[in-house]
Structures are given as structure tokens and as C-alpha cells.
Motif scaffolding. Structure first.
Motif, PDB file in Angstrom:
ATOM      1  N   THR A 189       0.854  -1.195   0.000  1.00 52.42           N
ATOM      2  CA  THR A 189       0.000   0.000   0.000  1.00 52.42           C
ATOM      3  C   THR A 189       0.890   1.245   0.000  1.00 52.42           C
ATOM      4  OG1 THR A 189      -0.030   0.165   2.390  1.00 52.42           O
ATOM      5  CG2 THR A 189      -1.744  -1.217   1.381  1.00 52.42           C
ATOM      6  N   GLY A 190       0.270   2.392  -0.246  1.00 53.44           N
ATOM      7  CA  GLY A 190       1.012   3.652  -0.198  1.00 53.44           C
ATOM      8  C   GLY A 190       1.628   3.852   1.176  1.00 53.44           C
TER       9      GLY A 190
ATOM     10  N   GLU B 296      -6.365  10.014   1.372  1.00 51.77           N
ATOM     11  CA  GLU B 296      -7.525   9.123   1.196  1.00 51.77           C
ATOM     12  C   GLU B 296      -7.146   7.766   0.587  1.00 51.77           C
ATOM     13  OE1 GLU B 296     -10.614  10.123   2.218  1.00 51.77           O
ATOM     14  OE2 GLU B 296      -9.545  11.890   2.965  1.00 51.77           O
ATOM     15  N   ARG B 297      -5.997   7.714  -0.060  1.00 53.73           N
ATOM     16  CA  ARG B 297      -5.664   6.482  -0.793  1.00 53.73           C
ATOM     17  C   ARG B 297      -4.485   5.714  -0.176  1.00 53.73           C
ATOM     18  NH1 ARG B 297      -7.308   5.839  -6.078  1.00 53.73           N
ATOM     19  NH2 ARG B 297      -6.466   3.764  -5.670  1.00 53.73           N
ATOM     20  N   LEU B 298      -4.047   6.133   0.999  1.00 49.00           N
ATOM     21  CA  LEU B 298      -2.842   5.519   1.573  1.00 49.00           C
ATOM     22  C   LEU B 298      -2.986   4.024   1.839  1.00 49.00           C
ATOM     23  CD1 LEU B 298      -1.016   7.781   4.159  1.00 49.00           C
ATOM     24  CD2 LEU B 298      -0.422   7.253   1.803  1.00 49.00           C
ATOM     25  N   LYS B 299      -4.233   3.581   2.101  1.00 47.82           N
ATOM     26  CA  LYS B 299      -4.417   2.163   2.443  1.00 47.82           C
ATOM     27  C   LYS B 299      -4.572   1.281   1.206  1.00 47.82           C
ATOM     28  CE  LYS B 299      -6.120   2.820   7.087  1.00 47.82           C
ATOM     29  NZ  LYS B 299      -7.286   2.892   7.966  1.00 47.82           N
ATOM     30  N   ASP B 300      -4.556   1.907   0.036  1.00 44.44           N
ATOM     31  CA  ASP B 300      -4.703   1.127  -1.202  1.00 44.44           C
ATOM     32  C   ASP B 300      -3.342   0.712  -1.730  1.00 44.44           C
ATOM     33  OD1 ASP B 300      -7.436   1.487  -1.126  1.00 44.44           O
ATOM     34  OD2 ASP B 300      -7.317   3.381  -2.239  1.00 44.44           O
ATOM     35  N   ARG B 301      -3.361  -0.404  -2.446  1.00 47.84           N
ATOM     36  CA  ARG B 301      -2.108  -0.868  -3.061  1.00 47.84           C
ATOM     37  C   ARG B 301      -1.668   0.102  -4.155  1.00 47.84           C
ATOM     38  NH1 ARG B 301      -1.728  -7.242  -3.747  1.00 47.84           N
ATOM     39  NH2 ARG B 301      -0.940  -6.621  -5.768  1.00 47.84           N
ATOM     40  N   VAL B 302      -0.366   0.269  -4.280  1.00 47.32           N
ATOM     41  CA  VAL B 302       0.171   1.238  -5.243  1.00 47.32           C
ATOM     42  C   VAL B 302      -0.196   0.862  -6.680  1.00 47.32           C
ATOM     43  CG1 VAL B 302       2.340   2.132  -6.201  1.00 47.32           C
ATOM     44  CG2 VAL B 302       2.033   2.016  -3.743  1.00 47.32           C
ATOM     45  N   ASP B 303      -0.308  -0.444  -6.955  1.00 48.68           N
ATOM     46  CA  ASP B 303      -0.634  -0.810  -8.341  1.00 48.68           C
ATOM     47  C   ASP B 303      -2.063  -0.454  -8.729  1.00 48.68           C
ATOM     48  OD1 ASP B 303      -1.727  -2.806  -6.812  1.00 48.68           O
ATOM     49  OD2 ASP B 303      -0.490  -4.431  -7.621  1.00 48.68           O
TER      50      ASP B 303
ATOM     51  N   ARG C 258       5.389  11.869  10.332  1.00 55.89           N
ATOM     52  CA  ARG C 258       5.905  12.286   9.011  1.00 55.89           C
ATOM     53  C   ARG C 258       5.031  11.739   7.884  1.00 55.89           C
ATOM     54  NH1 ARG C 258       7.681  16.331   7.506  1.00 55.89           N
ATOM     55  NH2 ARG C 258       8.897  15.513   5.767  1.00 55.89           N
ATOM     56  N   ILE C 259       4.537  10.499   8.071  1.00 57.35           N
ATOM     57  CA  ILE C 259       3.669   9.927   7.034  1.00 57.35           C
ATOM     58  C   ILE C 259       2.398  10.759   6.912  1.00 57.35           C
ATOM     59  CG2 ILE C 259       2.207   7.923   6.471  1.00 57.35           C
ATOM     60  CD1 ILE C 259       4.448   6.144   7.551  1.00 57.35           C
ATOM     61  N   SER C 260       1.889  11.170   8.060  1.00 59.29           N
ATOM     62  CA  SER C 260       0.678  11.987   8.062  1.00 59.29           C
ATOM     63  C   SER C 260       0.940  13.325   7.348  1.00 59.29           C
ATOM     64  CB  SER C 260       0.242  12.198   9.507  1.00 59.29           C
ATOM     65  OG  SER C 260      -0.768  13.139   9.558  1.00 59.29           O
ATOM     66  N   GLU C 261       2.067  13.954   7.662  1.00 58.13           N
ATOM     67  CA  GLU C 261       2.401  15.255   7.043  1.00 58.13           C
ATOM     68  C   GLU C 261       2.608  15.105   5.535  1.00 58.13           C
ATOM     69  OE1 GLU C 261       4.779  16.860  11.001  1.00 58.13           O
ATOM     70  OE2 GLU C 261       5.882  16.696   9.104  1.00 58.13           O
ATOM     71  N   ILE C 262       3.387  14.099   5.163  1.00 56.76           N
ATOM     72  CA  ILE C 262       3.734  13.928   3.749  1.00 56.76           C
ATOM     73  C   ILE C 262       2.501  13.556   2.921  1.00 56.76           C
ATOM     74  CG2 ILE C 262       4.971  12.372   2.160  1.00 56.76           C
ATOM     75  CD1 ILE C 262       6.730  14.590   3.268  1.00 56.76           C
ATOM     76  N   SER C 263       1.630  12.725   3.502  1.00 56.45           N
ATOM     77  CA  SER C 263       0.444  12.332   2.736  1.00 56.45           C
ATOM     78  C   SER C 263      -0.429  13.548   2.430  1.00 56.45           C
ATOM     79  CB  SER C 263      -0.338  11.243   3.469  1.00 56.45           C
ATOM     80  OG  SER C 263      -0.698  11.699   4.742  1.00 56.45           O
ATOM     81  N   GLN C 264      -0.375  14.541   3.334  1.00 51.79           N
ATOM     82  CA  GLN C 264      -1.103  15.793   3.048  1.00 51.79           C
ATOM     83  C   GLN C 264      -0.400  16.580   1.953  1.00 51.79           C
ATOM     84  OE1 GLN C 264      -1.863  18.045   6.654  1.00 51.79           O
ATOM     85  NE2 GLN C 264      -2.719  16.224   7.637  1.00 51.79           N
ATOM     86  N   VAL C 265       0.915  16.635   2.048  1.00 49.38           N
ATOM     87  CA  VAL C 265       1.687  17.390   1.045  1.00 49.38           C
ATOM     88  C   VAL C 265       1.444  16.818  -0.355  1.00 49.38           C
ATOM     89  CG1 VAL C 265       4.048  17.902   0.237  1.00 49.38           C
ATOM     90  CG2 VAL C 265       3.488  18.091   2.662  1.00 49.38           C
ATOM     91  N   ILE C 266       1.410  15.502  -0.454  1.00 51.28           N
ATOM     92  CA  ILE C 266       1.250  14.899  -1.789  1.00 51.28           C
ATOM     93  C   ILE C 266      -0.221  14.601  -2.119  1.00 51.28           C
ATOM     94  CG2 ILE C 266       3.582  13.920  -1.895  1.00 51.28           C
ATOM     95  CD1 ILE C 266       2.492  11.254  -0.975  1.00 51.28           C
ATOM     96  N   GLY C 267      -1.099  14.943  -1.204  1.00 51.38           N
ATOM     97  CA  GLY C 267      -2.539  14.822  -1.467  1.00 51.38           C
ATOM     98  C   GLY C 267      -3.019  13.389  -1.634  1.00 51.38           C
ATOM     99  N   LEU C 268      -2.494  12.481  -0.825  1.00 51.18           N
ATOM    100  CA  LEU C 268      -2.891  11.070  -0.963  1.00 51.18           C
ATOM    101  C   LEU C 268      -3.468  10.477   0.333  1.00 51.18           C
ATOM    102  CD1 LEU C 268       0.010   9.492  -3.086  1.00 51.18           C
ATOM    103  CD2 LEU C 268      -2.333   9.888  -3.801  1.00 51.18           C
TER     104      LEU C 268
END
Lengths: 311, 386
Positions: free
Chosen positions: A92-93, A126-133, A114-124
Motif C-alpha cells: 500500500t502507499g 484518502e488512498r494511503l491504504k490502497d495498493r500502489v498498483d 511524518r507519514i501523516s504530514e507527507i500524505s497531506q503534502v502529496i494529497g494522498l
């Protein structure tokens, strides 16, 4: 003090001289653009700065210390965004961010934060729990950048981070780069998109055939060519005699052919069009279009190399 | 290194089915291939008697008690034709005077007619020797009884009585001390095939686990790891440890489930696992070496089966090395981890050898691991800087 100093660096792969003796430096807190066509040696140069490749000759200093003898010095503070999507597609992301965070020594609450901060910076978020593929190309690009920013790197290298993505994601990435600079990070940004370099970079190096062919700010580079404007003529077919005729016109500084276009670097403003039309008529060349451009990095490159950036 | 293991376990969680399938396949293929060599397969042997005697009939009866072969009478012409056409494995020819020789206590001369060499023929020859020995012993007993007790029917009665005793137990208890013995006296071909195929099929998952490094290169995460503060040595050590753990877990399953399914008594399971542990390390090293020499997963997929099958064949997984006489092949066998692992496991399982006897094979496996890893690391370094 310069953050990075590159002195006489060469990289040869057998007979191929990918980088052929370059000198450059990166100042702290700037966005430095490395511009050049595909195969110019940009990726090889940044691979050497990132310690992925060893130079055949020359020295690379980071904060005054050779990275060849002490690679850890730069590795700990470097955020590297490769041109390719360097992620684990079946994870997952969030798992990707967790792994790369751990690689840079982040653990438990600090990692979560940091994961929380970065996920906001990159706007993801909502999708962090999904697989990258399952992500779109743009989302993967953003996560690719996010991974490099987790450990708050002081120096970030971005290798063509906007290749093959939608305009919205591209704009998002460019804004992120500016924010990073504003927060005090130093960014080395390679691209072959002129408009990105023009809008983003404080200083620019232009590379071609493994060499640095020009260096400066956008303004200083465009001043390099002694011209007030560039006239582009689109023709059906280029007649060599026509080029000779055009070069003999006294207001023409240089005539360069790129595919079915002729670029005329014109010294001074004035009504030159009648002379150009006469030359076209004499050679029997049919004009399909004509436009006038102010000198840009594209024309600088054309002027210096005799070919376009996307050749 | 812990971070790399953390990553590997996460990736395994997503793709654990591949490992389950590989382990199940190793068991299944071991069952199929091993079973086909030892199961109900009973090669046919023809018996041609050039005389008609009670002794030749009795010899045939005794031969039929074999669980390995099935015997049938044939005339000479039929036997030659069927052996030549490979319809049967061999024919035994009992010469004129076979019965007399036995009665006189002379070893009878039995001819073998075969079209090609086969491992089973050694077992057949042993079986023939055993049965002839038994008939000679019986004859001596009869001769002694008749001479001492008189009476025409006594010999037949004694013989019948002796048969009853042979059927259940040896009628005479003999204490023997064997200094040297023929290899095949103790050799259990079933265990050989089962262990050989288990060793062979388990190599694929180990080598392909090491090939994760190529997958990392393909998806560009390898480069990202290389420029991180984690050293290359730690990254490789993490990968090797993961590969070994996975291989060892698979070995535990294969030894446990394989022993149960294929009825193998491992005798000293811990010693077997020690050997397998070293063998897995050597195979992981081999995997790293192969991975270091190829550049893509496609190349690896093409080259790995060739190398692993060749190593297994040379190392004796497919047939016992004891039947090989070519010195080049025997030398080449020494260069495969399979040979040493197989030898050590067979010593424990077949020959009840003391644990100390596996020390040398383990030392060799350890040395091979070291050499493979050093060469593999050298290749990886070469790739990285080019």
C-alpha cells in the motif's frame, strides 16, 4: 559555501563518454535546473551526485567533503526522486512510506507523524491504504516524491519528475518544489521541459553531449545571444541555398534548421519581412507559416547547439 | 537489516501463495517422480531353465518372493527376443547341471541376459545371490539330516520344515561382525530418490527468492536503496537471511510432511535439518551468484532451470553416484552442494552413521556457501559501478 561542488567530473561507459569533464556547483537554498535533451548526460550526472555511480575522473564535494570517500555524508540528507517510479507496487502507499521512512531511520511516532504530514503534502491521505498498483500515473509520481521527502532532506534531487503525467499533477509537483525551496531545501531539478526550468529555477546549467555548454540565470542565458527576436519560418522543404541566402542578410545573426522549420536569430528590430519573403520567392520555397518569438532558453539551446531540445 | 526483513515479510504477506504453491509442488513432484521410481513398479525378469529339476522349480518359487521384481518362465528364444525388444529388463538362464551343482554344494553358474545397464540389475543380482545362498544352506541341511536320520521322505519333511522357519525367521541365529560390506547391501533406493528429489525441488524457491534482487532492480527500488544510508552489505545480508529463513521453513515442511507422506524415517531429524540448513545456505549463495551474472528476470528464468537440473543430476539427486564410474562426472559431482547434502542425509538415514560423520559434508557446504557469496557479491559490486 556551495552545498555541492563538481570538479572535472567524467563518466565513461566503455567508449561512451556520458559525462565529459564537467564543473558545476549547487548553492544552498536554490532550485538549480539541469537542462538538456535526452542523452545529454543529466541522469548520469545526478546519479554520480547521489552516489549511485562512481565518476571515472574528477571530484564531487558535498559541504566540502568528497562523497567518493564518505558517501554517507550526502546519503543521510539526500532526498532522491528518480525518473522512474521506484515503489513496491504490491504494497500500500502507507507501507511504502513506512519502509522508506524506516530506511532513513524514522521509527514509531516520528514515522507516523511524518507519514501523516507527507500524505497531506502529496494529497494522498484518502488512498494511503490502497495498493500502489491501483494508483493512477500521477498518484504514483506524487508518492514517488513523497517517499523522498519523508526524512526532511536538506538536499533534493529530482530527475524529470513530471514525465508522462497529467497537467494537474504536474502543476502540483512544481508547486511542491517551490514550497520546498521556500522551506529552506536545496533542489537540483533535471528536465527537458523548457517551461518548467523557466518558471521554477533560480539558476540553470545547460548540458549537451556530456558537457556543460552554458550556465546562469534565465535572464543571463537569454542575453547570451545577441538578438532582439527569433523568427521561425515553417516551410514545406528546406532548400540549402535558401539558408545561405538568409544568412547573408545583414540583420540575420544566425539561421538554424530544425526539421521543416528555419529559425532566424535577428539582431535588431525592424521591418525585415520583405527581405525574407524575397529570399523565399527566389528559392521557390513555399512558406507555410511564420511566427516571431522573444529569445528563450529554447532559442539559447538552438543557438548554442544548432538543434532543438527535443531532437 | 531488520528494515529489509520488515519489507520482505510485508511483500511475502502479499504473495505468500507463491511460496505455498512452490512447497506443495516440491512435495507433489517428489511424490510423482520419486514414486514413479519406487512405487508399484516391478520390472519383469524372465527365467529360462535348460534343465527340468526340482531345484530349478524351487529357485523360481524363491525368486518370486521378491517385492521388487516379477518373474516368469520363458524359453530361450522368447527370452532373447523380449530382452532385445526391451519388453523385459533381463533374463536369467539356469544352465544344465544347476540342480546337481546345488546338491553338490558347488556354486551354480547363472547367466544374465540383458540389453542395457540399469540400477535395478544390481538389486536383482543381489537377490539371485541371496536365493542361491539360501538354497545351498537348505541343501546342506537336507544332506545332513538324510545322512544322519535315514528314510526317503525325511529329506522332504526337513525341507518343508526349514521353509516354514525361513518364512518367519531365520532358523539359525548367527552373530556376525561386518568389517566391510557391499554398498547395495544397505542401500535403500527409495530413500535416495525421495531425499534427492526433495533437495532438487526445494532449490527453485530458494534461488527465486534471491532473484527478488533482480525484481528490485527492475522496479528501480534497488537504486533507491543503494543511495540510502543503509549499507549495501546490510541490504544483501537482509536478503540472504530472508531467503535462508524461507528455505529452511520450506525444508521443515518437506522433512515433516515429506517424511510422513513418503514413509521416511529420518532417524536423527535435527542432524538432517542441520545438513539442510547448510545446504539451503549454499543454494542461497548459488542463487546470488546466478543473480549476479544475469541482468534481467527473464534471463534468470531461462538459465536457472538449466543450472539447477544440471547440478541435481551431477550431484546424484536423480540416481546414486555409486553407479557412476566416469571420473570427470564424479569430480564434477564434488562441486555441487547437492552431492554433499545427499551424502550426509543418506549417512544419517540409511546407514545410521554417527553424527560426526556429517561434519565433513557440512564443512564443504559451508565452504561452498562462502565461495558462492563472495563471487556473488563481487558480481553485484561490478554491476553496481557499471
Amino acid at each position: 559555501m556551495n552545498l555541492v561542488e563538481i570538479q572535472g567530473v567524467k563518466k565513461h561507459f566503455g567508449e561512451i563518454h556520458a559525462v565529459d569533464g564537467i564543473d558545476m556547483h549547487v548553492k544552498k537554498g536554490e532550485i538549480l535546473g539541469l537542462l538538456g535533451p535526452n542523452g545529454a548526460g543529466k541522469s548520469t550526472t545526478i546519479s554520480m551526485i547521489a552516489t549511485l555511480l562512481e565518476p571515472t575522473n574528477g571530484t564531487i564535494l558535498f559541504m566540502g567533503e568528497s562523497i567518493q570517500t564518505n558517501p554517507k555524508r550526502i546519503q543521510e540528507v539526500l532526498g532522491f526522486v528518480p525518473q522512474e517510479i521506484a515503489l513496491y507496487p504490491t504494497l500500500t502507499g502507507k507501507e511504502n512510506l513506512q519502509f522508506w521512512g524506516r530506511v532513513y531511520g524514522l521509527r514509531s511516532s516520528k514515522l507516523k507523524e511524518r507519514i501523516s504530514e507527507i500524505s497531506q503534502v502529496i494529497g494522498l491521505e484518502e488512498r494511503l491504504k490502497d495498493r500502489v498498483d491501483t494508483y493512477s500515473g500521477g498518484m504514483k509520481r506524487r508518492l514517488n516524491i513523497g517517499v523522498a521527502l519523508l526524512h526532511k532532506p536538506a538536499f533534493i534531487i529530482m530527475d524529470e519528475p513530471t514525465v508522462g503525467i497529467d497537467p494537474q499533477s504536474r502543476s502540483f509537483i512544481l508547486d511542491t518544489v517551490r514550497e520546498l525551496r521556500d522551506q529552506g531545501s536545496t533542489v537540483l531539478y533535471t528536465t527537458h521541459y523548457i517551461e518548467e526550468v523557466e518558471s521554477l529555477c533560480d539558476r540553470i546549467y545547460i548540458m549537451d553531449h556530456g558537457k556543460i555548454i552554458a550556465e546562469g540565470t534565465k535572464e543571463s542565458l537569454t542575453e547570451m545571444i545577441d538578438a532582439s527576436e527569433v523568427i521561425r519560418l515553417s516551410v514545406e522543404a528546406v532548400d540549402p541555398m535558401l539558408i545561405t541566402t538568409l544568412q547573408e542578410l545583414k540583420f540575420v545573426e544566425k539561421a538554424v534548421v530544425e526539421a521543416n522549420s528555419i529559425f532566424l536569430t535577428v539582431k535588431e528590430n525592424g521591418n525585415h519581412y520583405q527581405s525574407i519573403m524575397n529570399a523565399l520567392k527566389e528559392s521557390g520555397t513555399e512558406l507555410k507559416g511564420m511566427d516571431i518569438q522573444k529569445p528563450s532558453l529554447e532559442t539559447v539551446f538552438l543557438h548554442l547547439t544548432g538543434r532543438g531540445l527535443r531532437d | 537489516m531488520r528494515t529489509i526483513l520488515w519489507l520482505k515479510l510485508r511483500l511475502l504477506k502479499r504473495d505468500y501463495m507463491i511460496l505455498v504453491i512452490l512447497t506443495a509442488m516440491a512435495l507433489l513432484l517428489t511424490g510423482i517422480f520419486g514414486g514413479s521410481m519406487i512405487g508399484k513398479y516391478q520390472p519383469s525378469i524372465l527365467v529360462v531353465s535348460e534343465e527340468s529339476s526340482l531345484e530349478s522349480d524351487r529357485f523360481f518359487e524363491l525368486m518370486q518372493t521378491s517385492e521388487t521384481f516379477q518373474f516368469e518362465w520363458a524359453d530361450q528364444a522368447d527370452a532373447i527376443m523380449r530382452v532385445e525388444s526391451d519388453e523385459v529388463m533381463a533374463a536369467l538362464i539356469l544352465p544344465v547341471g544347476f540342480g546337481m551343482d546345488l546338491k553338490s554344494g558347488i556354486a551354480p553358474s547363472i547367466s544374465f541376459f540383458q540389453s542395457k545397464d540399469a540400477l535395478e540389475l544390481m538389486e536383482l543380482k543381489n537377490w539371485v545371490r541371496a536365493m542361491v545362498f539360501r538354497m545351498q544352506s537348505d541343501q546342506r541341511m537336507v544332506h545332513f539330516s538324510v545322512e544322519n536320520f535315514q528314510g526317503d521322505e525325511l529329506g522332504v519333511k526337513v525341507l518343508a520344515e526349514a521353509d516354514t522357519h525361513w518364512a518367519n525367521k531365520v532358523p539359525v541365529l548367527v552373530h556376525t561382525t561386518t568389517k566391510t560390506t557391499g554398498f547395495f547391501d544397505f542401500y535403500d533406493i527409495k530413500i535416495h530418490y525421495m531425499v534427492g528429489f526433495l533437495l532438487f525441488f526445494s532449490t527453485f524457491s530458494i534461488v527465486f527468492t534471491m532473484a527478488d534482487l533482480l525484481q528490485e532492480k527492475k522496479q528501480f527500488t534497488w537504486n533507491r536503496q543503494m543511495i540510502s544510508p543503509i549499507t549495501k552489505k546490510k541490504i544483501l545480508a537482509g536478503n540472504i537471511l530472508y531467503s535462508w529463513c524461507l528455505g529452511f521453513m520450506q525444508a521443515l515442511v518437506l522433512v515433516g510432511v515429506g517424511g510422513f507422506l513418503f514413509d521416511i524415517d529420518w532417524k536423527a531429524p535435527l542432524a538432517v535439518l542441520l545438513v539442510l540448513g547448510m545446504y539451503i545456505l549454499a543454494i542461497a549463495g548459488l542463487g546470488m551468484l546466478i543473480t549476479g551474472f544475469v541482468r534481467t528476470l527473464e534471463q534468470l528464468s531461462a538459465i536457472t532451470p538449466v543450472i539447477l537440473v544440471s547440478f541435481a543430476m551431477l550431484g546424484g539427486c536423480m540416481w546414486p553416484l555409486e553407479i557412476i564410474s566416469n571420473p570427470i562426472l564424479l569430480f564434477a559431482a564434488n562441486l555441487t552442494p547437492h552431492k554433499w547434502a545427499l551424502q550426509a542425509v543418506e549417512r544419517i538415514v540409511m546407514f545410521d552413521a554417527p553424527i560426526e560423520t556429517i561434519g565433513f559434508p557440512i564443512l564443504i557446504l559451508g565452504t561452498m556457501s562462502l565461495v558462492f557469496f563472495i563471487l556473488g557479491l563481487w558480481r553485484f559490486h561490478k554491476h553496481a559501478i557499471s
